[in-house]
Each structure stands twice: as C-alpha cells, then as structure tokens.
Design an enzyme around this catalytic site. Structure first.
Site, mmCIF file in Angstrom:
data_model
loop_
_atom_site.group_PDB
_atom_site.id
_atom_site.type_symbol
_atom_site.label_atom_id
_atom_site.label_comp_id
_atom_site.label_asym_id
_atom_site.label_seq_id
_atom_site.Cartn_x
_atom_site.Cartn_y
_atom_site.Cartn_z
ATOM 1 C CG HIS A 1 -6.835 -2.790 3.086
ATOM 2 N ND1 HIS A 1 -6.130 -1.628 2.893
ATOM 3 C CD2 HIS A 1 -8.055 -2.589 2.516
ATOM 4 C CE1 HIS A 1 -6.886 -0.755 2.237
ATOM 5 N NE2 HIS A 1 -8.064 -1.313 2.001
ATOM 6 N N GLY B 1 -16.099 2.574 3.464
ATOM 7 C CA GLY B 1 -14.731 3.085 3.492
ATOM 8 C C GLY B 1 -13.912 2.732 2.262
ATOM 9 C CD GLN B 2 -14.592 -0.766 -2.784
ATOM 10 O OE1 GLN B 2 -15.688 -1.181 -2.396
ATOM 11 N NE2 GLN B 2 -13.979 -1.252 -3.836
ATOM 12 C CG ASP C 1 -2.052 0.983 1.105
ATOM 13 O OD1 ASP C 1 -3.217 0.556 0.973
ATOM 14 O OD2 ASP C 1 -1.782 2.216 1.119
ATOM 15 C CB ILE C 2 0.809 4.272 -2.160
ATOM 16 C CG1 ILE C 2 1.897 5.150 -2.731
ATOM 17 C CG2 ILE C 2 -0.444 5.056 -1.840
ATOM 18 C CD1 ILE C 2 1.561 5.728 -4.103
ATOM 19 C CG ASN D 1 -12.351 -0.732 3.748
ATOM 20 O OD1 ASN D 1 -12.682 -1.172 4.848
ATOM 21 N ND2 ASN D 1 -11.203 -0.111 3.556
ATOM 22 C CG HIS E 1 -8.668 -3.005 -2.462
ATOM 23 N ND1 HIS E 1 -9.596 -2.291 -3.197
ATOM 24 C CD2 HIS E 1 -8.481 -2.296 -1.330
ATOM 25 C CE1 HIS E 1 -9.941 -1.205 -2.536
ATOM 26 N NE2 HIS E 1 -9.292 -1.186 -1.386
HETATM 27 P P1 AMP Z 1 -9.814 1.460 0.175
HETATM 28 O O1 AMP Z 1 -10.038 2.707 0.975
HETATM 29 O O2 AMP Z 1 -10.224 0.197 0.884
HETATM 30 O O3 AMP Z 1 -10.409 1.578 -1.219
HETATM 31 O O4 AMP Z 1 -8.242 1.302 0.021
HETATM 32 C C1 AMP Z 1 -7.512 1.872 -1.008
HETATM 33 C C2 AMP Z 1 -6.057 1.766 -0.639
HETATM 34 O O5 AMP Z 1 -5.284 1.922 -1.806
HETATM 35 C C3 AMP Z 1 -5.577 2.812 0.365
HETATM 36 O O6 AMP Z 1 -5.032 2.178 1.520
HETATM 37 C C4 AMP Z 1 -4.522 3.594 -0.417
HETATM 38 O O7 AMP Z 1 -3.425 4.002 0.383
HETATM 39 C C5 AMP Z 1 -4.099 2.582 -1.467
HETATM 40 N N1 AMP Z 1 -3.547 3.130 -2.704
HETATM 41 C C6 AMP Z 1 -4.050 4.149 -3.451
HETATM 42 N N2 AMP Z 1 -3.311 4.335 -4.543
HETATM 43 C C7 AMP Z 1 -2.312 3.429 -4.503
HETATM 44 C C8 AMP Z 1 -1.204 3.114 -5.344
HETATM 45 N N3 AMP Z 1 -0.964 3.793 -6.478
HETATM 46 N N4 AMP Z 1 -0.368 2.117 -4.970
HETATM 47 C C9 AMP Z 1 -0.593 1.429 -3.826
HETATM 48 N N5 AMP Z 1 -1.616 1.665 -2.994
HETATM 49 C C10 AMP Z 1 -2.468 2.658 -3.320
#
Ligand code: AMP
Length: 110
Positions: A98, A89-90, A28-29, A83, A96
C-alpha cells in the site's frame, strides 16, 4: 483466482496508474487517504512469507516503483504498508504494497 490476478488479466476493472513487465499499480477501491495506491507483482506470490531468494530483485523493483509514483505525485512524506497474513491484516492473498499519502499519519498503527 484472487481479485488482483483478475485485475492483472483485465478481467476486473481498476484505475491503473503504472504498469511494466514485472508489476502493476492501481488505485485502492476503498482509499484510506487522498493517495492510496496498491503496487503488486505480476507474479502470483500470496504473501511476503512466501517469497524466495530469487524474488529479492522483484521486491526491490516494487519499492523503486513506489518511490517513482510518490515523487510523481509530489508526496514528500508517505506510508508504505505491507500486511502479511490474516493476523497481519492481509485480506487479499496476492502480495501487495500500500502506498498511502496526502494526510498525516500516526504511530503505532491500528
Ligand atoms: P490487505 O488488507 O492488505 O489485503 O489490502 C487489500 C486492499 O485491497 C484493501 O485496501 C482493499 O480496499 C483493496 N481492494 C480490494 N478489492 C479491490 C479492487 N477490486 N480494486 C482495488 N482495490 C481493491
């Protein structure tokens, strides 16, 4: 196209930790714990509520991959979070999981 589809297509960089024909796992970024990995299907499914009966095996596979990654990293306790929808919270509408670990967690989550 979602950010995650771009990562699958290698149009966006990511720290990929696992890949097979069905899924991809990457860091995760914006990690919320020492380990924070996203495990996604290569198939474009926006959210859990969009899965079909034919996706049951794929979902099981994703959980199997999560278990393998957690074991490789020596995580004994960890959290797996999915989520669903804006209210859930998505933020990115490509399904995906986590995988979060390396610190204690509390319940209920925020
Ligand atoms: P969600 O809120 O469950 O949709 O989670 C989305 C997740 O994607 C968050 O934890 C972000 O930090 C992560 N995210 C967004 N863009 C990127 C990216 N380019 N590379 C890796 N993780 C990302």
């Amino acid at each position: 196209m979602t950010v995650f589809k771009k990562i699958i297509n290698r149009e966006l960089p990511a720290k990929i930790v696992y890949e097979d024909d069905k899924c991809l796992a990457f860091e995760d970024i914006n990690p919320v714990a020492p380990t924070h990995i996203l495990v996604i299907p290569k198939k474009e499914i926006p959210k859990l509520s969009d899965i079909e009966e034919s996706d049951k095996e794929l979902l099981g596979h994703l959980l199997w991959v999560i278990k393998k990654i957690a074991k490789e990293r020596g995580l004994e306790g960890y959290r797996v979070c999915l989520n669903v929808g804006k209210e859930g919270g998505q933020h990115i509408f490509h399904l995906h999981f986590h995988l979060i670990g390396g610190r204690p967690f509390e319940w209920p989550p925020g």
